[in-house]
Design a protein around this motif. Structure first.
Motif, PDB file in Angstrom:
ATOM      1  N   THR A   1       0.867  -1.183   0.000  1.00 14.01           N
ATOM      2  CA  THR A   1       0.000   0.000   0.000  1.00 14.01           C
ATOM      3  C   THR A   1       0.900   1.228   0.000  1.00 14.01           C
ATOM      4  O   THR A   1       1.891   1.279   0.737  1.00 14.01           O
ATOM      5  N   PRO A   2       0.580   2.217  -0.818  1.00 15.38           N
ATOM      6  CA  PRO A   2       1.439   3.405  -0.858  1.00 15.38           C
ATOM      7  C   PRO A   2       1.171   4.345   0.319  1.00 15.38           C
ATOM      8  O   PRO A   2       1.919   5.288   0.532  1.00 15.38           O
ATOM      9  N   ASN A   3       0.098   4.048   1.059  1.00 18.64           N
ATOM     10  CA  ASN A   3      -0.338   4.954   2.118  1.00 18.64           C
ATOM     11  C   ASN A   3       0.323   4.558   3.437  1.00 18.64           C
ATOM     12  O   ASN A   3       0.040   3.505   4.006  1.00 18.64           O
ATOM     13  N   HIS A   4       1.178   5.425   3.918  1.00 14.68           N
ATOM     14  CA  HIS A   4       1.952   5.168   5.119  1.00 14.68           C
ATOM     15  C   HIS A   4       1.058   4.889   6.326  1.00 14.68           C
ATOM     16  O   HIS A   4       1.431   4.162   7.243  1.00 14.68           O
ATOM     17  N   ASP A   5      -0.139   5.475   6.334  1.00  9.62           N
ATOM     18  CA  ASP A   5      -1.034   5.325   7.492  1.00  9.62           C
ATOM     19  C   ASP A   5      -2.011   4.163   7.340  1.00  9.62           C
ATOM     20  O   ASP A   5      -2.860   3.952   8.199  1.00  9.62           O
ATOM     21  N   ASP A   6      -1.891   3.413   6.261  1.00 10.65           N
ATOM     22  CA  ASP A   6      -2.842   2.329   5.981  1.00 10.65           C
ATOM     23  C   ASP A   6      -2.334   1.014   6.571  1.00 10.65           C
ATOM     24  O   ASP A   6      -1.947   0.094   5.864  1.00 10.65           O
ATOM     25  N   HIS A   7      -2.395   0.944   7.908  1.00  6.26           N
ATOM     26  CA  HIS A   7      -1.794  -0.214   8.588  1.00  6.26           C
ATOM     27  C   HIS A   7      -2.523  -1.520   8.293  1.00  6.26           C
ATOM     28  O   HIS A   7      -1.933  -2.588   8.326  1.00  6.26           O
ATOM     29  N   MET A   8      -3.815  -1.428   8.007  1.00  8.25           N
ATOM     30  CA  MET A   8      -4.589  -2.642   7.734  1.00  8.25           C
ATOM     31  C   MET A   8      -4.443  -3.094   6.273  1.00  8.25           C
ATOM     32  O   MET A   8      -5.055  -4.069   5.873  1.00  8.25           O
ATOM     33  N   LEU A   9      -3.698  -2.352   5.487  1.00 11.00           N
ATOM     34  CA  LEU A   9      -3.537  -2.644   4.051  1.00 11.00           C
ATOM     35  C   LEU A   9      -4.867  -2.608   3.312  1.00 11.00           C
ATOM     36  O   LEU A   9      -5.081  -3.304   2.318  1.00 11.00           O
ATOM     37  N   ARG A  10      -5.801  -1.804   3.841  1.00 16.28           N
ATOM     38  CA  ARG A  10      -7.117  -1.689   3.220  1.00 16.28           C
ATOM     39  C   ARG A  10      -7.015  -1.233   1.766  1.00 16.28           C
ATOM     40  O   ARG A  10      -7.760  -1.654   0.912  1.00 16.28           O
ATOM     41  N   TYR A  11      -6.067  -0.323   1.511  1.00 13.97           N
ATOM     42  CA  TYR A  11      -5.981   0.252   0.172  1.00 13.97           C
ATOM     43  C   TYR A  11      -4.753  -0.266  -0.590  1.00 13.97           C
ATOM     44  O   TYR A  11      -4.186   0.412  -1.446  1.00 13.97           O
ATOM     45  N   SER A  12      -4.350  -1.495  -0.242  1.00 16.45           N
ATOM     46  CA  SER A  12      -3.224  -2.114  -0.942  1.00 16.45           C
ATOM     47  C   SER A  12      -3.628  -2.485  -2.367  1.00 16.45           C
ATOM     48  O   SER A  12      -4.822  -2.573  -2.691  1.00 16.45           O
ATOM     49  N   TYR A  13      -2.624  -2.742  -3.178  1.00 15.86           N
ATOM     50  CA  TYR A  13      -2.852  -3.131  -4.576  1.00 15.86           C
ATOM     51  C   TYR A  13      -3.886  -4.242  -4.668  1.00 15.86           C
ATOM     52  O   TYR A  13      -4.887  -4.140  -5.384  1.00 15.86           O
ATOM     53  N   ARG A  14      -3.661  -5.297  -3.920  1.00 14.81           N
ATOM     54  CA  ARG A  14      -4.498  -6.477  -4.004  1.00 14.81           C
ATOM     55  C   ARG A  14      -5.954  -6.201  -3.609  1.00 14.81           C
ATOM     56  O   ARG A  14      -6.872  -6.839  -4.085  1.00 14.81           O
ATOM     57  N   ASN A  15      -6.145  -5.260  -2.706  1.00 16.33           N
ATOM     58  CA  ASN A  15      -7.500  -5.016  -2.184  1.00 16.33           C
ATOM     59  C   ASN A  15      -8.340  -4.077  -3.025  1.00 16.33           C
ATOM     60  O   ASN A  15      -9.538  -3.915  -2.756  1.00 16.33           O
ATOM     61  N   GLN A  16      -7.753  -3.423  -3.996  1.00 10.66           N
ATOM     62  CA  GLN A  16      -8.509  -2.363  -4.687  1.00 10.66           C
ATOM     63  C   GLN A  16      -9.835  -2.853  -5.291  1.00 10.66           C
ATOM     64  O   GLN A  16     -10.870  -2.188  -5.109  1.00 10.66           O
TER      65      GLN A  16
END
Ligand code: AMP
Ligand code: MG
Length: 616
Positions: free
Chosen positions: A356-371
């Motif tokens: 995930t490019p988002n430093h604050d996205d600890h849950m990986l909600r907005y990771s590549y795979r999750n989009q």
């Protein structure tokens, strides 16, 4: 694809002569506190600060220019697409436009004429939680303009031009750093054929000091889109139970954003099997889902399905090109399926689906795979907002329903029907997503036809070894484009050719597992290419180069650009990189061969897969 639009006619218009409109404000309810442009214009600027705004979709509010405007960049492609002459960017009027210095379309002497700027009201779910009213806290729309030669209408807005009723606790400004990022990436996505909001210009507000984690200079991005309406625009009215405003907004979306109810997907015929097929020859995805549509499918369901389909196609493109938005909240999800609101976005460097490019996205909600999953989650929220209108079926225009909503007796039927519609739309979402993803991967791998086995033997195995050996996602496709099949006749040739996937400073040893595995893949791939192209390897290479960009605005490049423009005061570099950015399928740009090669070469050590904070 849009990147083939090099032949597009040059714009012929000046800012003055470009046809303008304000269809959004003409058709939707304004903030009752400032119901006319004059009310807003006469109000002291600070009274247009943060408040709750109900039963309205926008507030009239003027830009609040700060500092001394210096235009740092103008997108030539954007000028063209808007229908503006190239020379127009040199005029004083243009500078006034892109700095928010002057309202060009309204005159206080004639307050009932012209077009007055506005900020949109919306809400949103952020990281899965309802966040309440958000709105254009630092974006102000100036007017809509239509390019007479294409008929496309755009809403032009300034991002970072001061506070609005939607600014909440923040300052209404944007820093140069994030403005450079948005300016570059929105034009890039468009150049590679991914639907996106656009950027016309980047303006530095010289002398401004914006407080973030450090003090930074402020800037304005002049951006434009066919519509800035987001899922969050609907969410807010639904959460407030404002059925009337919600219905107005929905009708507006169908009639003025989607071009009319008759332009929406047709009803699903009842009672037949589901089919998905893609016309590979024309490259057009033609997936039809038949047979699951109930008789009650009304026009709001058709609108919902159009939104579902557009967003499915866009997220498929993000996946195929390795792009991540980084904050896919519902306020950052477009009703037209445009890539929108660029904060901590990034392109993959190496292929890591959990990135995930988002430093604050600890849950990986907005990771590549999750989009794809997250866009569907957002679409379900939109389905809830549309739920009453869709679930009402053929009753939707019944006077009593329009006024009071569903009766208690009909409520459970309505809910069931809406749930069924959303569920079926989920199937349609998957079908459109897959069909578009396969179409793009097929093209990216240089194939003309699709075979069932391609997905596993070619796509998945490629991604698996890219991930396993931490190889560069974009170079893989581009270097395959340039690879000649004649090098792949022998096992030795294939093992040597495996080198193209690796960094120059990290080539595998002879006989290494990675080499052997990749050589096997190359064997299958070249056999498939031959099936489709015969001896025409040159044709295959050309076709691949036209869909596999050599230039990608990766995080390290954006960081270097920011450093050179902001800290080092360089000015030429932005327009030079924009040449690469707007023509990313080329390999030479006639600027500086060494620099060009550096920007399309291996990611410098320790500068891959960087993360970005949300503060912008
Ligand atoms: P974003 O994270 O950019 O999608 O923004 C979420 C919300 O915060 C939107 O309503 C923005 O308009 C608002 N917002 C973000 N930054 C600022 C700012 N500096 N000033 C005013 N509003 C902002
Ligand atoms: Mg946003």
């Amino acid at each position: 694809m849009a990147h083939l639009n090099g032949s597009q006619s040059k714009g012929e218009h000046t800012l003055q002569s470009l046809p303008k409109s304000s269809v959004f404000t003409q058709n939707l309810p304004p903030d009752a506190a400032f119901p006319t442009p004059k009310d807003s214009h006469d109000a002291p600027r600070q009274t247009l600060g943060p408040r709750m705004v109900k039963e309205a979709l926008y507030t009239y509010v003027r830009p609040d220019a700060q500092g001394e405007a210096e235009i740092l960049g103008v997108s030539q492609r954007a000028l063209q697409d808007l229908g503006l002459k190239e020379e127009e960017a040199q005029t004083e009027a243009f500078k006034q436009l892109v700095s928010g210095g002057k309202i060009l379309t309204w005159d206080a002497e004639k307050p009932d004429e012209g077009i007055y700027p506005w900020a949109q009201c919306y809400g949103g779910y952020q990281f899965g939680q309802w966040a309440g009213q958000l709105g254009d806290g630092r974006a102000i729309s100036l007017f809509e303009s239509t390019n007479p030669s294409t008929g496309t209408r755009y809403e032009i807005q300034l991002k970072g031009a001061g506070r609005t009723p939607y600014s909440r606790f923040a300052d209404g400004r944007a820093v140069l750093r994030s403005s450079i990022r948005e300016f570059v990436v929105s034009e890039y996505l468009n150049a590679i054929g991914i639907p996106s909001t656009r950027a016309l210009a980047l303006t530095l507000n010289n002398g401004t000091k914006i407080m973030r984690e450090r003090v930074e200079p402020g800037a304005i991005v002049t951006r434009f889109a066919q519509s800035w309406i987001r899922f969050g625009t609907f969410d807010l009215q639904r959460m407030r139970g404002d059925r009337e405003t919600l219905r107005k907004l929905t009708d507006y979306t169908a009639e003025h954003v989607y071009g009319g109810w008759d332009k929406l997907p047709s009803k699903l015929p009842a009672g037949e099997a589901k089919t998905t097929h893609t016309d590979v020859k024309t490259g057009v995805a033609k997936d039809t889902i038949e047979g699951s549509g109930p008789e009650e499918e009304n026009r709001y369901t058709r609108l919902y399905r159009a939104v579902v389909r557009n967003n499915a196609a866009t997220v498929a493109k993000w996946q195929a090109y390795g792009f991540m938005n980084g904050v896919l909240n519902t306020d950052n999800t477009s009703i037209l399926g445009l890539s929108i609101d660029f904060g901590p976005f990034a392109f993959l460097d190496t292929f890591d689906p959990t990135y995930t490019p988002n430093h604050d996205d600890h849950m990986l909600r907005y990771s590549y795979r999750n989009q794809p999953t997250i866009i569907w989650w957002n679409l379900v929220r939109l389905g809830e907002a549309f739920g009453e209108l869709m679930g009402a079926g053929s009753n939707v225009d019944n006077a009593e329903f329009v006024e009071k909503g569903v009766s208690e007796a009909d409520a459970s039927d309505l809910v069931k029907r809406a749930e069924g519609i959303i569920e079926r739309a989920g199937e349609e979402y998957k079908a459109v997503f897959l069909s578009e993803y396969k179409r793009l991967m097929t093209a990216r791998l240089g194939l003309k036809s699709q075979q069932n086995s391609d997905f596993d033997t070619l796509f998945s195995e490629l991604l698996d070894f890219l991930e396993a050996y931490e190889l560069d996602f974009h170079h893989a496709f581009r270097r395959l484009s340039n690879l000649s099949l004649s090098k792949l006749h022998s096992d030795e040739g294939r093992q040597n050719s495996a080198d193209i996937f690796f960094r120059n400073d990290n080539l595998p040893k002879d006989g290494a597992d990675s080499r052997v595995r990749i050589a096997k893949w190359l064997e299958k791939w070249s056999a498939r290419v031959k099936e489709d192209w015969g001896e025409d390897d040159h044709g295959r290479q050309e076709a691949m180069r036209a869909v596999n960009p050599s230039f990608v605005p990766r995080s390290w490049i954006l960081d270097e650009l920011i450093d050179r423009v902001e800290k080092k005061g360089e000015r030429e570099i932005l327009s030079q990189v924009m040449q690469l950015n707007l023509n990313p399928f080329s390999e030479e740009w006639g600027w500086n061969a060494e620099e060009e090669q550096r920007f399309i070469g291996d990611v410098p050590k320790y500068k891959g897969m960087m993360q970005c904070s949300c503060s912008s």
